[in-house]
Design an enzyme around this catalytic site. Structure first.
Site, PDB file in Angstrom:
ATOM      1  N   GLY A 175       2.893  -4.537  -3.301  1.00 29.62           N
ATOM      2  CA  GLY A 175       3.332  -3.394  -4.090  1.00 29.62           C
ATOM      3  C   GLY A 175       4.746  -3.583  -4.565  1.00 29.62           C
ATOM      4  N   GLY A 176       5.421  -2.459  -4.838  1.00 34.30           N
ATOM      5  CA  GLY A 176       6.756  -2.521  -5.405  1.00 34.30           C
ATOM      6  C   GLY A 176       7.808  -3.025  -4.439  1.00 34.30           C
ATOM      7  CB  ALA A 208       6.125  -4.877   1.202  1.00 33.88           C
ATOM      8  CG  ASP A 248       3.494   9.650  -1.033  1.00 33.99           C
ATOM      9  OD1 ASP A 248       3.193  10.444  -1.946  1.00 33.99           O
ATOM     10  OD2 ASP A 248       3.470   8.418  -1.180  1.00 33.99           O
TER      11      ASP A 248
END
Length: 416
Positions: A17-18, A20, A142
């Site tokens: 992802g952004g 990792a 989240d």
């Protein structure tokens, strides 16, 4: 990428992802997902702090409805990693979208069952204390269908604490920065007011409303329109959307969780879970709820479990990072990265990262790479130019011209 991280042998890359990259890892017969901070962010203090915060929070969480964290640390070459259980199944958003595609809706008792387990997971996280007994005041921030995972065995897992807020965090949110997926933010969050764990219960209420109606609650074409809806729109009565199919007892739970005033919501996840359990006991269909959830996933995604199990056997056998990503046949829990992502790398940056992520590709690099790559690659000596071989015809022409020139010079001297 190194072949070992702590006690784990690193295998194939399975996602990222952004913030990792995720690899499969092994320690004996144990297979795990290893989340490693990206090389280009390893020296960014903010991202390192976020990664360490997540690792510290996850290491303290031990609950059957929260993804298991086995270990975290720093390797010999300074790579920061988190080793977590590797889950096979589907995210709740996958099942929601698939059900909508096939014009189905998750049975209300199954939706309540999923929400009950998430509420229990949140209750545990919210009550977490430090080793000294001080409240950590953990808030997930989240909670949404993307971060709720359903395994093929019918287990419910709350994942991704990358944005979690707690006492003692190293990473601090900047003033005015809202974290989390916008359609599930509470009114106090979008108004940038102080908030606590009850914001998580609001997000769970929004998720339950969507599961039981088959519709999105606040999602609009843009984030600005979504925020306006959260601020101004009344919560539609779900009973009017599914007349005769939506029990009053379930609407009472959803309505309370979605109260605009935090003081009117459930005070704890334990209280919300208790009401959901009572609803299931009274209105749920007979049979084991876990088995029914597993059957529901299999009905939505027939044959997918078998494919993922074959993939897991293959990817687990890889002993070192292969030259390509061994992506699973269907999404699995890959420890998603936080919502806030860095700018995507440029083409040159991507080429620079290639040797570190997939060492087996290094020999394919050629001297034609742009000069900006030189600092990250081992310098190679400039080859000594070799004389260019002359064509025979060219050599003959040159000889004739030389002889002609000498003849002219000799004639000039004779005239003199």
């Amino acid at each position: 990428m190194t072949s070992r991280l702590g006690p784990y042998e690193v295998g194939a890359k399975i996602g990222g992802g952004g913030m990792a990259t995720v690899y499969v890892g092994r320690k004996g017969v144990e297979v795990v997902a290893i989340k490693v901070i990206r090389d280009d962010l390893a020296k960014d203090r903010e991202y390192v702090h976020m990664f360490l915060d997540e690792a510290k929070i996850l290491s303290r969480l031990s609950h059957p409805d929260i993804i298991v964290t086995h270990d975290f640390g720093v390797s010999e070459d300074a790579a920061r990693f988190i080793a977590m259980e590797l889950l096979l199944g589907r995210s709740l958003i996958d099942t929601f979208e698939k059900a909508r595609e096939t014009e189905q809706r998750m049975p209300v008792d199954l939706a309540a069952y999923v929400a009950m387990h998430v509420a229990e997971a949140l209750a545990y996280a919210h009550a977490l204390k430090s080793e000294e007994g001080a409240p950590l005041n953990v808030v997930h921030r989240d909670v949404n269908p993307t971060n709720i995972f359903l395994t093929y065995d019918g287990h419910v897992k709350l994942i991704d604490f990358g944005l979690a807020k707690s006492a003692g965090r190293l990473s601090k949110s900047g003033e005015g920065i809202v974290k989390g997926k916008v359609p599930y933010l509470s009114p106090e969050q979008v108004d940038e007011k102080p908030f606590d764990h009850r914001a998580d219960l609001y997000a769970l209420g929004a998720t339950l409303w969507e599961l039981t109606t088959g519709r999105r609650l606040f999602k609009r074409a843009t984030d600005i329109e979504t925020i306006r809806a959260i601020k101004a729109q009344d919560i539609p009565d779900a009973r009017t959307i599914a007349p005769g199919l939506y029990p009053d007892a379930l609407w009472t739970i959803v309505e309370r969780a979605l109260a605009r005033d935090p003081n009117a919501r459930y005070a704890t996840g334990t209280a919300m879970a208790a009401d959901l359990a009572a609803f299931i006991d009274k209105h749920g269909r007979k049979g084991d709820m876990q088995e029914r959830l597993a059957a529901w996933i299999e009905e939505l995604f027939p044959g997918e479990r078998a494919k993922q199990e074959v993939w897991l056997a293959e990817v687990s056998a890889v002993r070192a990072p292969p030259p390509h990503t061994m992506a699973p046949p269907a999404p699995i829990a890959e420890v998603p990265a936080p919502q806030s992502k860095p700018e995507p790398p440029t083409q040159t940056q991507t080429q620079t990262l290639t040797p570190t992520l997939t060492p087996t590709l290094t020999p394919t690099l050629t001297p034609t790479l742009t000069p900006t790559l030189t600092p990250t690659l081992t310098p190679t000596p400039t080859p000594t130019p070799t004389p260019t071989a002359r064509h025979p015809v060219a050599a003959i022409i040159a000889l004739v011209m030389t002889l002609g020139f000498l003849a002219i010079v000799s004639w000039v001297f004779q005239r003199c």
